[in-house]
Design a protein around this motif. Structure first.
Motif, PDB file in Angstrom:
ATOM      1  N   LEU A  94       0.835  -1.189   0.000  1.00  0.00           N
ATOM      2  CA  LEU A  94       0.000   0.000   0.000  1.00  0.00           C
ATOM      3  C   LEU A  94       0.875   1.246   0.000  1.00  0.00           C
ATOM      4  O   LEU A  94       1.948   1.269   0.599  1.00  0.00           O
ATOM      5  CB  LEU A  94      -0.916   0.019   1.233  1.00  0.00           C
ATOM      6  N   SER A  95       0.398   2.262  -0.691  1.00  0.00           N
ATOM      7  CA  SER A  95       1.174   3.505  -0.778  1.00  0.00           C
ATOM      8  C   SER A  95       0.522   4.635   0.008  1.00  0.00           C
ATOM      9  O   SER A  95       1.110   5.701   0.164  1.00  0.00           O
ATOM     10  CB  SER A  95       1.316   3.925  -2.250  1.00  0.00           C
ATOM     11  N   GLY A  96      -0.693   4.404   0.504  1.00  0.00           N
ATOM     12  CA  GLY A  96      -1.400   5.454   1.251  1.00  0.00           C
ATOM     13  C   GLY A  96      -2.453   6.132   0.396  1.00  0.00           C
ATOM     14  O   GLY A  96      -2.253   6.363  -0.799  1.00  0.00           O
ATOM     15  N   GLY A  97      -3.580   6.436   0.994  1.00  0.00           N
ATOM     16  CA  GLY A  97      -4.653   7.133   0.288  1.00  0.00           C
ATOM     17  C   GLY A  97      -5.629   6.216  -0.427  1.00  0.00           C
ATOM     18  O   GLY A  97      -6.576   6.692  -1.063  1.00  0.00           O
ATOM     19  N   GLU A  98      -5.432   4.900  -0.349  1.00  0.00           N
ATOM     20  CA  GLU A  98      -6.351   3.987  -1.015  1.00  0.00           C
ATOM     21  C   GLU A  98      -7.699   3.980  -0.296  1.00  0.00           C
ATOM     22  O   GLU A  98      -7.786   4.204   0.905  1.00  0.00           O
ATOM     23  CB  GLU A  98      -5.795   2.550  -1.041  1.00  0.00           C
ATOM     24  N   ARG A  99      -8.749   3.693  -1.050  1.00  0.00           N
ATOM     25  CA  ARG A  99     -10.074   3.537  -0.449  1.00  0.00           C
ATOM     26  C   ARG A  99     -10.953   2.704  -1.361  1.00  0.00           C
ATOM     27  O   ARG A  99     -10.785   2.714  -2.589  1.00  0.00           O
ATOM     28  CB  ARG A  99     -10.726   4.896  -0.183  1.00  0.00           C
ATOM     29  N   ALA A 100     -11.874   1.975  -0.743  1.00  0.00           N
ATOM     30  CA  ALA A 100     -12.803   1.128  -1.485  1.00  0.00           C
ATOM     31  C   ALA A 100     -14.214   1.692  -1.330  1.00  0.00           C
ATOM     32  O   ALA A 100     -14.584   2.202  -0.274  1.00  0.00           O
ATOM     33  CB  ALA A 100     -12.746  -0.303  -0.957  1.00  0.00           C
ATOM     34  N   PHE A 101     -14.988   1.573  -2.395  1.00  0.00           N
ATOM     35  CA  PHE A 101     -16.333   2.132  -2.454  1.00  0.00           C
ATOM     36  C   PHE A 101     -17.331   1.067  -2.006  1.00  0.00           C
ATOM     37  O   PHE A 101     -17.401  -0.025  -2.583  1.00  0.00           O
ATOM     38  CB  PHE A 101     -16.620   2.558  -3.899  1.00  0.00           C
TER      39      PHE A 101
END
Length: 724
Positions: A631-638
């Motif tokens: 993970l690189s940061g800032g990910e999100r799932a809808f």
């Protein structure tokens, strides 16, 4: 170090005294000499061959120095060379931008197009323009005053062009604020580093009223004899070199207006107010690519009336009947005329005058017409049918310009001194079924009148005077024979009224002469018996409608359906003939009731089932969410939720289970009523499937809740960002 040969060196400017290179000698050479563009800064140590700087180079003064180096023997003779040595001075960022003016002034028009430059600022930088050192970026540092959340002006970061922003195009108004001061900055290093130099300048902007505004309503006189096209107005765009054009929404067969490329609006032909009294259309401006420049201007044109229409008689011949005993001053009729010119103006004002009377007996002025209303009056009680039974009048009708003759025929009729007399004083009775259709003739009656035939004194009007308060009957007269026809006017009902005792009178439209009155000879009696017909039963309501919750208990009473028999003595049976089970959101049942095999009626029962909150929400996702490892940061799932209940229960709240591990690793944030984002709180996750307890609540009262163990895969991803 190295042997003597052609060399190229790149040396940063500034830096002071420094060595550049050392040439090595080969016998019999014992020394070196340098010539060329030394500029008092570049030199060589003869014995050692060290090429050096005794000061700082300056790119802005000289970017390239070309030298010749040669080696010498003990006698000073050239051993090798001369060789070319070129020193390229490398630029460093040592100059701030410089504006070409200390203060700039500009003018902008209200409602100017957003993004259209109205002025430029310009700055230069003495550093190398081929490097970021000399590449400038413009911006607005301050905006005085700034009454809105967004700036009213914008600047092109590359060209320095200043233009109104979208907000400015809408809000700039010299009546509210006519002067603004911008502090504009120019930053070198292409604005890409904090170590860049910045300079600033003030820009004073004056806001002037827009040129682009609609003219007031344009008034054009109809049927003008001017030479067309005629200049009627002009509009001005805030922008130069625009193309003016017209368009209209009325979809007329033709638009009698045009506009030239100076914004001058023309009417192209005579207008006729009686054909069309107003026009509305739009003036637009376009650029060379056909794109709109300004907001369309709404143009209103009113066509002004001139007196170009004569009066017109409403009837080719106006016929009036007058009794020979009519008193002087009586209003006997009205001459009607119209004028197509504008109503309520002097152009359509009509005046009336009797031009002639024939025959002129017993006098030539038996009649008077009111000048402004056209009402005809008798001057005196002087009509005598034996002297003249008809008069022809020529009535002159005039407006301010035109005149018209209207013909009037006056018939002098016998005085109404005879009353209608019925042939029978009692027409006995008639029996009718209550089911008889409206309009059926149930009786013919006859009265006679001794006055002059075919006049208002002898024409008979029949009316039910008594016994019919609800107007169940109507009587029509044959104008040729004065025979009356009694008809059913409304549906009869035995149960409401089985018998009608009618009193019928006969009258004339013309008033009776004084001393003569209607009496019993103008009255007749008539009795109507209504017979009962076996009628179908009647429901109390045409359609029965009820709303019940979908969880209503089995065998609960929904409603009571009632019907009655108009005859009142028959048992009614209710049966369902068509229906649907109550598992549907709305069920429609058709019921009928019968009192014997021949008579039945139908009604409709509509049952609306109201939704109750009996379904907890669900996650509605085609695929389980995943995140790419690492993970690189800032990910999100809808995440999306749904609910089988009606939409008013479909506002959801999303939360994580009260679990320390879950709350330390994940967070959930609401997007809208049905969606949320799930995000990792850090990047230290292993490659595996994580089960995250997510709680979803709807907004019912009480709310329903569902806990879902959401599987989230953290995996290696392909270049297409999918798990593999």
């Amino acid at each position: 170090t190295g042997p003597l040969q052609d060399k190229n060196f790149s040396v940063p400017e500034g830096g002071g005294v420094r060595f550049i290179y050392q040439f090595t000698s080969e016998p019999p050479a014992v020394s070196f000499r340098v010539t060329g563009e030394k500029d008092g800064i570049i030199d060589i140590v003869p014995k050692t061959g060290i090429l050096y700087l005794n000061g700082s180079l300056d790119w802005e003064t000289k970017a390239v120095h070309r030298l010749q180096v040669e080696s010498l023997d003990e006698k000073g003779n050239i051993v090798k060379g001369p060789y070319t040595v070129t020193i390229h001075v490398e630029d460093i960022n040592d100059n701030p931008p410089e504006f070409d003016q200390i203060k700039y002034t500009g003018v902008v028009r209200q409602n100017s197009r957003p993004g259209k430059p109205f002025m430029y600022v310009h700055a230069t930088d003495r550093d190398d323009p081929t490097t970021p050192h000399g590449q400038l970026m413009y911006s607005i540092l301050h905006h005085f005053p700034n009454p809105y959340t967004e700036m009213l002006f914008q600047i092109d970061s590359v060209t320095g062009a200043i233009s109104p922003s979208k907000t400015g195009s809408y809000y700039l108004d010299p009546q509210k604020q006519d002067t603004f001061t911008l502090v504009v900055a120019a930053k070198d290093m292409a604005g890409m580093t904090t170590n860049a130099f910045t300079s600033s300048a003030d820009v004073i902007i004056t806001v002037k009223e827009t040129l682009w505004k609609a003219p007031p309503t344009i008034h054009i006189q109809e049927n003008s004899t001017q030479i067309y096209p005629v200049n009627i107005s002009q509009v001005h765009s805030n922008e130069p070199d625009v193309i003016y054009d017209l368009f209209e929404k009325e979809k007329l067969p033709r638009l009698p207006f045009s506009v030239d490329q100076n914004g001058v609006i023309y009417v192209t032909e005579p207008l006729d107010r009686e054909e069309k009294d107003t026009y509305t259309f739009f003036v637009v401006t376009k650029d060379n690519e056909g794109e709109l420049v300004d907001k369309p201007l709404h143009i209103h044109v009113t066509v002004e009336d001139i007196n170009d229409n004569p009066p017109v008689c409403q009837q080719a011949l106006t016929v009036i009947e007058v009794q020979e005993n009519e008193d002087g001053g009586s209003n006997i009729g009205t001459v009607l005329a119209t004028d197509m010119d504008e109503e309520g103006t002097l152009n359509s004002r009509l005046q009336f005058k009797i031009k002639s009377q024939a025959p002129a007996v017993p006098a030539s002025n038996l009649f008077l017409i009111q000048q402004d209303t056209g009402v005809l009056q008798l001057i005196s009680r002087s009509l005598n049918k034996r002297i003249a039974s008809n008069y022809s009048l020529k009535v002159l009708v005039t407006d301010a310009v035109f005149q018209t003759i209207c013909d009037v025929q006056i018939h002098v009729i016998d005085i109404n001194d005879q009353i209608p007399i019925f042939e029978k004083s009692d027409y006995d009775n008639v029996t009718v079924a209550e089911s008889l259709p409206v309009g059926t003739v149930i009786l013919e009656i006859q009265a006679t009148d001794g006055d002059e035939p075919a006049t208002g004194s002898s024409y008979i009007i029949y009316q039910v005077k008594e016994g019919d308060p609800n107007n169940m009957f109507i009587i029509e007269t044959d104008p040729e024979t004065n025979r009356g026809f009694v008809k059913i006017n409304k549906a009869l009902d035995f149960e409401t009224a089985p018998v009608y005792n009618l009193v019928i009178n006969a009258t004339n439209p013309e008033p009776l002469v004084p001393g003569v009155q209607y009496n019993s000879s103008s009255l007749t009696l008539f009795k109507v018996f209504v017979t009962d017909v076996d009628e179908p039963p009647v429901f109390h309501e045409t359609v029965y409608k009820r709303e019940v919750p979908e969880d209503i208990p089995v065998d609960a009473l929904v409603m009571t359906v009632k019907a009655y028999d108009p005859e009142g003595d028959t048992k009614i049976v209710l049966k369902e003939v068509q229906g649907k089970r109550a598992q549907y959101l709305a069920c429609r049942k058709r019921l009928f009731c019968k009192n014997n095999a021949a008579q039945k009626s139908k009604t409709t029962l509509i049952l609306h089932l109201d939704d109750v909150n009996d379904n907890p929400p669900l996650l509605a996702m085609d695929y389980p969410p995943f995140f790419c490892h690492p993970l690189s940061g800032g990910e999100r799932a809808f995440l999306q939720a749904t609910d089988a209940d009606e939409h008013w229960y479909s506002t959801f709240t999303f939360s994580l289970a009260d679990d320390m591990n879950t709350r330390n690793n994940w967070k959930i944030s609401k997007v809208n009523a049905t969606h949320a984002y799930l995000s990792p709180k850090h990047a230290n996750f292993e490659e595996k499937v994580y089960k995250i307890p997510v709680i979803i609540n709807d907004n019912g009262k009480p709310p329903l809740e569902r806990k879902v163990n959401l599987e989230v895969n953290i995996c290696k991803c392909s270049s297409e960002k999918s798990c593999f």
